[in-house]
Design an enzyme around this catalytic site. Structure first.
Site, mmCIF file in Angstrom:
data_model
loop_
_atom_site.group_PDB
_atom_site.id
_atom_site.type_symbol
_atom_site.label_atom_id
_atom_site.label_comp_id
_atom_site.label_asym_id
_atom_site.label_seq_id
_atom_site.Cartn_x
_atom_site.Cartn_y
_atom_site.Cartn_z
ATOM 1 N N CYS A 83 0.811 -1.223 0.000
ATOM 2 C CA CYS A 83 0.000 0.000 0.000
ATOM 3 C C CYS A 83 0.845 1.275 0.000
ATOM 4 O O CYS A 83 0.620 2.183 -0.793
ATOM 5 C CB CYS A 83 -0.986 -0.006 1.165
ATOM 6 N N HIS A 131 -2.611 1.058 6.989
ATOM 7 C CA HIS A 131 -2.950 0.942 5.566
ATOM 8 C C HIS A 131 -3.173 2.339 4.994
ATOM 9 O O HIS A 131 -3.706 3.224 5.662
ATOM 10 C CB HIS A 131 -4.215 0.103 5.375
ATOM 11 N N HIS A 143 -5.809 1.583 -4.034
ATOM 12 C CA HIS A 143 -4.886 1.038 -3.044
ATOM 13 C C HIS A 143 -4.469 -0.375 -3.416
ATOM 14 O O HIS A 143 -5.037 -0.999 -4.306
ATOM 15 C CB HIS A 143 -5.512 1.082 -1.644
#
Length: 172
Positions: A83, A131, A143
């Protein structure tokens, strides 16, 4: 300017031509200076916000080109991403350097953004800050979710809102 009167017609004519030549040169210099001023004024008209938005558009386009690339822990592309590697890669292509991890990115970028005030390119942190995704507009983010998945665009749904811990605007 001093004017001298000369008795002969040719001498008068020559003096007039010389002064006209100087006037032409002066006018040319003034026109060139004005052109430079306009050019510099055009450069100054680009605000920091406009520059940031242009960089953000480029980062979003770069990230969108990575759709379908596999998630790989620690990967920074091209070809595979985690990510933070995805957002770091996209923003680097837009001319902005970001730190490597979600925690360091969130701490390094000064402009914070609250939920609902996102602009394309903003980085959205979820899952306790572990994240990160990039807002692409229309209530969606791009993402690299987790192992076994690929880079994709998802809606900012109730789950994302419930795990939201902050957002930042790079490039400002």
């Amino acid at each position: 300017m001093t004017v001298t009167v000369v008795k002969t017609a040719t001498a008068t004519k020559t003096a007039t031509n010389t002064s006209d030549g100087n006037s032409a040169k002066t006018a040319a210099r003034k026109a060139a200076a004005k052109k430079r001023t306009k050019k510099h004024a055009a450069k100054r008209k680009i605000s920091r916000t406009s520059l940031q938005r242009a960089k953000a558009r480029r980062a979003v386009k770069t990230a969108e080109k990575q759709i379908g690339d596999p998630y790989r822990y620690g990967a920074t592309g091209p070809g595979a991403f985690d990510c933070s590697g995805l957002v770091q890669y996209a923003w680097r292509k837009a001319g902005v350097r970001l730190p490597r991890t979600t925690w360091s990115i969130r701490g390094a970028v000064r402009t914070k953004v609250s939920w609902g005030h996102f602009e394309p390119g903003d980085l959205i942190f979820t899952s306790g800050g572990g994240h990160v995704g990039m807002y692409v507009g229309h209530g969606k983010m791009i993402h690299a979710p987790h192992s076994g998945t690929r880079v994709r665009i998802d809606k900012l749904d109730a789950y994302r809102k419930s795990t939201f811990v902050g957002a930042v605007r790079p490039g400002v």
